[in-house]
Every structure is written in C-alpha cells, then in structure tokens.
Design an enzyme around this catalytic site. Structure first.
Site, PDB file in Angstrom:
ATOM      1  N   GLY A  29      53.050  53.499   4.523  1.00  7.10           N
ATOM      2  CA  GLY A  29      53.306  54.093   5.554  1.00  7.10           C
ATOM      3  C   GLY A  29      55.366  54.705   5.180  1.00  7.10           C
ATOM      4  O   GLY A  29      56.403  55.323   6.485  1.00  7.10           O
ATOM      5  N   THR A  67      78.369  43.921   3.207  1.00  7.05           N
ATOM      6  CA  THR A  67      77.657  44.917   2.681  1.00  7.05           C
ATOM      7  C   THR A  67      78.869  45.954   2.306  1.00  7.05           C
ATOM      8  O   THR A  67      79.154  46.645   1.297  1.00  7.05           O
ATOM      9  CB  THR A  67      76.898  46.478   3.290  1.00  7.05           C
ATOM     10  OG1 THR A  67      76.762  46.846   4.122  1.00  7.05           O
ATOM     11  CG2 THR A  67      75.785  45.521   3.592  1.00  7.05           C
ATOM     12  N   VAL A  89      67.635  55.280  -3.964  1.00  3.38           N
ATOM     13  CA  VAL A  89      66.891  55.939  -4.935  1.00  3.38           C
ATOM     14  C   VAL A  89      67.403  56.617  -6.206  1.00  3.38           C
ATOM     15  O   VAL A  89      67.275  56.522  -6.939  1.00  3.38           O
ATOM     16  CB  VAL A  89      65.863  56.536  -5.103  1.00  3.38           C
ATOM     17  CG1 VAL A  89      66.425  58.241  -3.685  1.00  3.38           C
ATOM     18  CG2 VAL A  89      64.892  57.190  -6.138  1.00  3.38           C
ATOM     19  N   TYR A  98      65.359  49.607  13.198  1.00  2.56           N
ATOM     20  CA  TYR A  98      67.234  50.541  12.887  1.00  2.56           C
ATOM     21  C   TYR A  98      66.896  51.691  13.869  1.00  2.56           C
ATOM     22  O   TYR A  98      68.503  52.274  13.995  1.00  2.56           O
ATOM     23  CB  TYR A  98      67.105  50.523  11.362  1.00  2.56           C
ATOM     24  CG  TYR A  98      68.306  52.067  11.330  1.00  2.56           C
ATOM     25  CD1 TYR A  98      69.347  51.150  10.464  1.00  2.56           C
ATOM     26  CD2 TYR A  98      67.823  51.843  10.754  1.00  2.56           C
ATOM     27  CE1 TYR A  98      70.588  52.156  10.759  1.00  2.56           C
ATOM     28  CE2 TYR A  98      69.171  53.622   9.877  1.00  2.56           C
ATOM     29  CZ  TYR A  98      70.171  53.163  10.042  1.00  2.56           C
ATOM     30  OH  TYR A  98      70.631  54.013   9.698  1.00  2.56           O
ATOM     31  N   ASN A 145      69.978  61.822   4.012  1.00  4.35           N
ATOM     32  CA  ASN A 145      69.707  60.997   2.868  1.00  4.35           C
ATOM     33  C   ASN A 145      71.248  60.672   2.221  1.00  4.35           C
ATOM     34  O   ASN A 145      71.234  61.885   1.618  1.00  4.35           O
ATOM     35  CB  ASN A 145      68.666  60.972   2.255  1.00  4.35           C
ATOM     36  CG  ASN A 145      67.364  60.810   2.345  1.00  4.35           C
ATOM     37  OD1 ASN A 145      66.578  61.170   3.637  1.00  4.35           O
ATOM     38  ND2 ASN A 145      67.266  59.126   2.429  1.00  4.35           N
TER      39      ASN A 145
END
Ligand SMILES: NC(=O)c1ccc[n+]([C@@H]2O[C@H](COP(=O)([O-])OP(=O)(O)OC[C@H]3O[C@@H](n4cnc5c(N)ncnc54)[C@H](O)[C@@H]3O)[C@@H](O)[C@H]2O)c1
Length: 321
Positions: free
Chosen positions: A268, A36, A183, A139, A168
C-alpha cells in the site's frame, strides 16, 4: 508587534514558526495539549494555553486579541487514524472548525496546515493543486474536510483563510516516529552511529522533502495571502528524491559510508509523491527552497547536539553569546 495564536506551537513545525515570529518581533500565544509536542519546544516567553483544540470555549478564549491564527494542531498520523478513527477526526476536523468558529467574531485570518495526503496516489506528476483529491486515509480525508470547511468560513462567515498542503517536511526537532520524514531522523541517527539502514523494496520510491524553514516562510507569507476565497497551495520543492538517494546523501552529511540494506516492500505504499510548487511561489513570493543536503546538515548538527528542543537550544545559544 502583533500577537498571533499558534495551535500546535509546541510541535515540530510550530516550534520553528514560533522562533520565526519571535525573530520578527511578534508576540505569541500557543495552544497545545502537549500530546506529541513538548514543553521543551515552547518558545521562552510565549503564553501557553494548554488544552484541546476541539474545545470550542478554550479556543474562543485563546483567539482573544490576536491579529491572526496559524492552525497546526493535529494528530499527524495515518496509523492513529486507523486505530482511532473518531478520535483523530475530532482533533483534525472538529478542531479546525473550532478554530474557524472562534475566528468568526472579528474575522481573524486563519492559515492552516493541510497535507499532500489529500491527493492520495496520483498518476500525473508533479501534482498541481487542481489534481483530483483521492485521500487514502482518515487523516487525508479530514485534511480535505478542513479545506471544505475553509470555503464555508469564507463564503458564509467572511473569514479569510489559506490552506497549505505540506509535502514531506523535515528538519531539526522532528519526532523520528513522524510518518512524513521520520525516515530522515532514523537514517541520520543510525548512519551517524555507523549502523546500517533498511529501505523497503528497491528504494526507488520517491518523495518531495521540503525543509522546515521553507515551510515557515510559506506560513508567514501566507498570513497576507489569506482570503475569503479560501485558497489552498502546495508547499513542496518540485524535486523528487529516492529513498536510496536520501540514504546516500545522509551518509555523506554524516561523513560515513552508506550501508543500505533492503527489506520486502511495504503493502500500500505510494510509489512516487512530487508536488508542483509554482502556484505557491507566485502567490507567496517564495524564493528557491533549500537543497536537501543543506537541510540534512542542520538535522545532523541537531542530532550531534543531543536533539535540543527550542527552549534548550535558546538556552545553549544564550550561554554561548
Ligand atoms: N510534518 C509533515 O511533514 C507534515 C506534512 C503534512 C501536514 N502536516 C501538518 O502540519 C501540522 C504540524 O505537524 P508537525 O509535523 O509539526 O506535527 P507535531 O505532532 O510535531 O505537531 C502537532 C502539534 O499539535 C499538538 N496537538 C495534537 N493534538 C492536539 C489537540 N487535540 N489539541 C491541541 N494540540 C494538539 C501536538 O501536541 C503537537 O505539538 C499538522 O497539522 C500536520 O497534519 C505535517
């Protein structure tokens, strides 16, 4: 001038850490499989060991001669953990054991990335480090496993460690597909082009968004705080931001009107996540974290510059100076 190993050093957080280590005059070896991460994020002049963090022999070689290891390599995706439970476990937990095992011989200190995902959905906010651990994903369970193995590293093998539970994290060079703050990149991208953004549900769900420079400050200070007691600390701001407020702040940073639309809530999804940063501030001597808007201004500027990686950004800076 010390040499540090940074696993995952071609990723989002790793590339910011690399730049900070270089600015301090330290040398850098990066271990990354570029799954990644990107070569455009490799600090120019850094040594690259390209390969898998769960490859014990490779990690042992990469650990030679280092003063400390920052272990950030992971498959940072809840979704990937659903699709490939065993494969992500191998990277996220076996990879961490490989790093700690390689640190054994010379008791190299290891500062590693844990996650707020170890907490799951908590009723009592803000979340302190001693809150019950109820991970809701493979995770999160593997990150909790890393913390347990760090205890073994300290008690059985005398290796100093420090775990950092990032909330975050956001900032330039973040992949918009990131489950954490992707986001932010998506909202910035769309709003800056005058397009509407969609929030799921009423948009009153909140997150604790921490700017990447504050995460780097915690990582750097953490190397001195690593110990055989295997401490683990929250890395967060203690400020809750709703998704709607986030959209409005991003629109303001882009200088456009906030066009926010609503879609049905996602099943969820955790309603509120907010960390208590007091312990980390006290133990690591951290200052006041960046305001959301300050960090967002940096993300917007990065998008306007065409999303340069660390290497390209450095080349641009060199041209200008
Ligand atoms: N971004 C966040 O908000 C956040 C929150 C909590 C925890 N974390 C943790 O912080 C760390 C860094 O996350 P990030 O956001 O920079 O993600 P990222 O995906 O940008 O960086 C991860 C890096 O690890 C590398 N990598 C993946 N698998 C590997 C393997 N098998 N061998 C070697 N390298 C491998 C990737 O190529 C990438 O460069 C991760 O451990 C992640 O779980 C991040």
């Amino acid at each position: 001038m010390a040499l540090y190993l940074v696993t995952g050093g071609c990723g989002f957080i790793g590339s910011h850490l690399a730049a900070a280590l270089a600015a301090r005059g330290d040398r850098l070896r990066v271990l990354d499989d570029l799954s990644t991460g990107s070569l455009d994020n490799l600090l120019p002049g850094a040594e690259l060991v390209q390969g898998d963090v769960a490859d014990a022999a490779l990690v042992r070689d990469a650990m030679q001669g280092v003063a400390g290891c920052f272990h950030l390599a992971a498959i940072a995706s809840v979704e990937r953990g659903v699709q490939d439970w065993l494969g992500t476990h191998r990277v996220n937990l076996t990879g961490t054991i490989a790093v700690m095992d390689a640190a054994r011989e010379r008791r190299v200190p290891v500062v590693y990335a844990s996650s707020a995902a170890v907490y799951g959905d908590q009723a009592v906010l803000p979340i302190t480090e001693d809150a019950p651990k109820r991970p809701l994903s493979a995770y999160g369970a593997d990150k909790l496993g890393c913390e347990q193995q760090a205890l073994v590293a300290g008690h059985v093998h005398g290796i100093p460690t420090l775990g950092l539970r990032f909330f975050n994290v956001f900032g330039p060079r973040q992949d918009p597909r990131s489950p954490y703050s992707g986001v932010i990149s998506i909202f910035c991208d769309r709003l800056s082009r005058g397009e509407p953004v969609t929030v799921f549900g009423d948009g009153a769900q909140t997150r604790d968004f921490v700017y990447v420079a504050d995460v780097v400050a915690a990582l750097l200070a953490g190397m001195q705080a690593a110990s055989v007691e295997a401490p683990v600390l929250n890395v967060c701001t203690g400020r809750a931001t709703s998704v709607v407020e986030l959209g409005r702040t991003i629109a303001a940073a882009c200088g456009v009107a906030a066009d926010i639309r609503h879609a049905p809530p996602r099943a969820g999804e955790i309603r509120h996540s907010l960390g208590n940063p007091a312990q980390a501030r006290a133990l690591l001597g951290l200052g006041e974290p960046a305001r959301l808007r300050e960090g967002l201004d940096q993300v917007v500027a990065w998008l306007r510059d065409g999303r340069p990686g660390l290497a390209r950004q450095r080349a641009l800076e060199a041209q200008l100076s």
